[in-house]
Design a protein around this motif. Structure first.
Motif, PDB file in Angstrom:
ATOM      1  N   CYS A  15     -50.983 101.271 -21.241  1.00 20.81           N
ATOM      2  CA  CYS A  15     -50.151 100.352 -22.042  1.00 20.81           C
ATOM      3  C   CYS A  15     -48.665 100.463 -21.714  1.00 20.81           C
ATOM      4  CB  CYS A  15     -50.419 100.551 -23.528  1.00 20.81           C
ATOM      5  SG  CYS A  15     -52.003  99.838 -24.032  1.00 20.81           S
ATOM      6  N   PRO A  16     -48.089 101.684 -21.600  1.00 22.31           N
ATOM      7  CA  PRO A  16     -46.675 101.754 -21.208  1.00 22.31           C
ATOM      8  C   PRO A  16     -46.406 101.206 -19.799  1.00 22.31           C
ATOM      9  CG  PRO A  16     -47.351 103.823 -22.204  1.00 22.31           C
ATOM     10  CD  PRO A  16     -48.577 102.995 -22.016  1.00 22.31           C
ATOM     11  N   VAL A  17     -47.351 101.429 -18.884  1.00 19.80           N
ATOM     12  CA  VAL A  17     -47.172 100.907 -17.519  1.00 19.80           C
ATOM     13  C   VAL A  17     -47.152  99.384 -17.542  1.00 19.80           C
ATOM     14  CG1 VAL A  17     -48.261 100.713 -15.251  1.00 19.80           C
ATOM     15  CG2 VAL A  17     -48.152 102.922 -16.389  1.00 19.80           C
ATOM     16  N   TYR A  18     -48.066  98.800 -18.296  1.00 18.31           N
ATOM     17  CA  TYR A  18     -48.120  97.341 -18.382  1.00 18.31           C
ATOM     18  C   TYR A  18     -46.939  96.781 -19.172  1.00 18.31           C
ATOM     19  CZ  TYR A  18     -52.974  97.804 -16.799  1.00 18.31           C
ATOM     20  OH  TYR A  18     -54.103  98.089 -16.088  1.00 18.31           O
ATOM     21  N   ALA A  19     -46.544  97.449 -20.239  1.00 21.78           N
ATOM     22  CA  ALA A  19     -45.466  96.942 -21.093  1.00 21.78           C
ATOM     23  C   ALA A  19     -44.127  96.921 -20.377  1.00 21.78           C
ATOM     24  CB  ALA A  19     -45.367  97.777 -22.368  1.00 21.78           C
ATOM     25  N   THR A  20     -43.928  97.849 -19.464  1.00 16.86           N
ATOM     26  CA  THR A  20     -42.659  97.901 -18.735  1.00 16.86           C
ATOM     27  C   THR A  20     -42.757  97.220 -17.374  1.00 16.86           C
ATOM     28  OG1 THR A  20     -43.232 100.081 -17.849  1.00 16.86           O
ATOM     29  CG2 THR A  20     -41.944 100.029 -19.891  1.00 16.86           C
ATOM     30  N   GLY A  21     -43.748  96.367 -17.188  1.00 14.30           N
ATOM     31  CA  GLY A  21     -43.984  95.717 -15.900  1.00 14.30           C
ATOM     32  C   GLY A  21     -42.959  94.673 -15.525  1.00 14.30           C
ATOM     33  N   GLY A  22     -42.251  94.111 -16.494  1.00 11.21           N
ATOM     34  CA  GLY A  22     -41.185  93.157 -16.199  1.00 11.21           C
ATOM     35  C   GLY A  22     -41.657  91.754 -15.901  1.00 11.21           C
ATOM     36  N   GLY A  23     -42.852  91.391 -16.262  1.00  7.10           N
ATOM     37  CA  GLY A  23     -43.368  90.063 -15.970  1.00  7.10           C
ATOM     38  C   GLY A  23     -42.994  89.014 -16.998  1.00  7.10           C
ATOM     39  N   GLY A  24     -42.454  89.420 -18.135  1.00  8.40           N
ATOM     40  CA  GLY A  24     -42.024  88.465 -19.149  1.00  8.40           C
ATOM     41  C   GLY A  24     -43.149  87.877 -19.985  1.00  8.40           C
ATOM     42  N   GLN A  25     -44.292  88.498 -20.019  1.00  8.14           N
ATOM     43  CA  GLN A  25     -45.414  88.001 -20.818  1.00  8.14           C
ATOM     44  C   GLN A  25     -45.188  88.330 -22.293  1.00  8.14           C
ATOM     45  OE1 GLN A  25     -47.919  86.205 -19.531  1.00  8.14           O
ATOM     46  NE2 GLN A  25     -47.051  86.383 -17.490  1.00  8.14           N
ATOM     47  N   THR A  26     -45.800  87.545 -23.167  1.00  9.89           N
ATOM     48  CA  THR A  26     -45.692  87.784 -24.603  1.00  9.89           C
ATOM     49  C   THR A  26     -47.081  87.960 -25.195  1.00  9.89           C
ATOM     50  OG1 THR A  26     -45.749  85.415 -25.067  1.00  9.89           O
ATOM     51  CG2 THR A  26     -43.578  86.422 -24.796  1.00  9.89           C
ATOM     52  N   GLY A  27     -47.118  88.497 -26.418  1.00  9.39           N
ATOM     53  CA  GLY A  27     -48.384  88.668 -27.112  1.00  9.39           C
ATOM     54  C   GLY A  27     -49.226  89.761 -26.466  1.00  9.39           C
ATOM     55  N   PHE A  28     -50.523  89.527 -26.440  1.00 11.15           N
ATOM     56  CA  PHE A  28     -51.456  90.502 -25.868  1.00 11.15           C
ATOM     57  C   PHE A  28     -51.192  90.727 -24.381  1.00 11.15           C
ATOM     58  CE2 PHE A  28     -55.507  91.345 -23.680  1.00 11.15           C
ATOM     59  CZ  PHE A  28     -55.806  92.583 -24.239  1.00 11.15           C
ATOM     60  N   TYR A  29     -50.761  89.694 -23.685  1.00 11.17           N
ATOM     61  CA  TYR A  29     -50.538  89.797 -22.233  1.00 11.17           C
ATOM     62  C   TYR A  29     -49.400  90.751 -21.881  1.00 11.17           C
ATOM     63  CZ  TYR A  29     -53.660  85.849 -21.908  1.00 11.17           C
ATOM     64  OH  TYR A  29     -54.751  85.025 -22.002  1.00 11.17           O
ATOM     65  N   HIS A  30     -48.536  91.086 -22.871  1.00 13.72           N
ATOM     66  CA  HIS A  30     -47.454  92.043 -22.635  1.00 13.72           C
ATOM     67  C   HIS A  30     -48.018  93.424 -22.308  1.00 13.72           C
ATOM     68  CE1 HIS A  30     -43.409  93.664 -22.925  1.00 13.72           C
ATOM     69  NE2 HIS A  30     -43.859  94.609 -23.750  1.00 13.72           N
ATOM     70  N   PHE A  31     -49.225  93.738 -22.833  1.00 17.53           N
ATOM     71  CA  PHE A  31     -49.870  95.035 -22.601  1.00 17.53           C
ATOM     72  C   PHE A  31     -51.056  94.925 -21.642  1.00 17.53           C
ATOM     73  CE2 PHE A  31     -48.018  95.261 -26.846  1.00 17.53           C
ATOM     74  CZ  PHE A  31     -47.173  96.339 -26.669  1.00 17.53           C
ATOM     75  N   SER A  32     -51.008  93.955 -20.733  1.00 14.74           N
ATOM     76  CA  SER A  32     -52.084  93.801 -19.760  1.00 14.74           C
ATOM     77  C   SER A  32     -51.505  93.740 -18.351  1.00 14.74           C
ATOM     78  CB  SER A  32     -52.890  92.523 -20.048  1.00 14.74           C
ATOM     79  OG  SER A  32     -52.115  91.385 -19.747  1.00 14.74           O
ATOM     80  N   MET A  33     -52.373  93.688 -17.386  1.00 12.17           N
ATOM     81  CA  MET A  33     -51.951  93.674 -15.992  1.00 12.17           C
ATOM     82  C   MET A  33     -51.223  92.373 -15.624  1.00 12.17           C
ATOM     83  SD  MET A  33     -54.370  95.110 -13.042  1.00 12.17           S
ATOM     84  CE  MET A  33     -53.728  95.815 -11.583  1.00 12.17           C
ATOM     85  N   ALA A  34     -51.358  91.371 -16.466  1.00 14.55           N
ATOM     86  CA  ALA A  34     -50.664  90.108 -16.211  1.00 14.55           C
ATOM     87  C   ALA A  34     -49.155  90.268 -16.301  1.00 14.55           C
ATOM     88  CB  ALA A  34     -51.133  89.053 -17.214  1.00 14.55           C
ATOM     89  N   ASN A  35     -48.664  91.310 -16.949  1.00 11.42           N
ATOM     90  CA  ASN A  35     -47.232  91.539 -17.104  1.00 11.42           C
ATOM     91  C   ASN A  35     -46.617  92.247 -15.905  1.00 11.42           C
ATOM     92  OD1 ASN A  35     -44.886  91.234 -18.666  1.00 11.42           O
ATOM     93  ND2 ASN A  35     -45.032  93.361 -19.366  1.00 11.42           N
TER      94      ASN A  35
END
Length: 134
Positions: A15-35
């Motif tokens: 979750c921290p790796v995905y949350a700090t990914g810098g992709g600008g996703q919101t909601g659930f996608y903020h904590f996924s690989m999409a970010n």
């Protein structure tokens, strides 16, 4: 065992790796690989190593449970007659007497069973032993 442990470690590591990914996703996608940004190749290795570690952990847990199951099953069935442990070097079937089994005959003799037909006459089912080269 498997899902609880993986959930805890995924929350702590992924979750921290995905949350700090810098992709600008919101909601659930903020904590996924999409970010994770596509040019950030280093962040993709974290879930890859997590998958390898999780696979090894699953293998370890399943193997441990299998060994425990075999021990319980052997205890239920009466255990090993010679008192050896389950993990001993004894092979399956070793030391087991089989009734009605004819040991292989020496080379120039025949081996087989004697059977009776419907009228009660003895029938020799012997097969010539020897070289079966064709």
């Amino acid at each position: 065992k498997i899902t609880a442990v993986s959930t805890i470690w995924a929350t702590i590591i992924l979750c921290p790796v995905y949350a700090t990914g810098g992709g600008g996703q919101t909601g659930f996608y903020h904590f996924s690989m999409a970010n994770i940004l596509q040019d950030d190749k280093g962040r993709v290795w974290v879930p890859t190593f997590f998958c390898y570690a999780f696979t090894l952990y699953c293998w370890f847990v399943v193997r441990k449970e299998m060994i425990h199951y075999v021990e319980l099953r052997m205890e239920f069935l009466g255990g090993d007659e010679e008192g050896e442990t389950i993990g001993g070097s004894r092979r399956v079937g070793e030391g087991v007497e089989r009734e009605g089994y004819d040991a292989p005959a020496p080379n120039n003799q025949s081996a087989g069973l004697t059977m009776e037909n419907e009228s009660g006459d003895a029938i020799d089912t012997a097969v010539p032993a020897g070289n079966n080269d064709g």
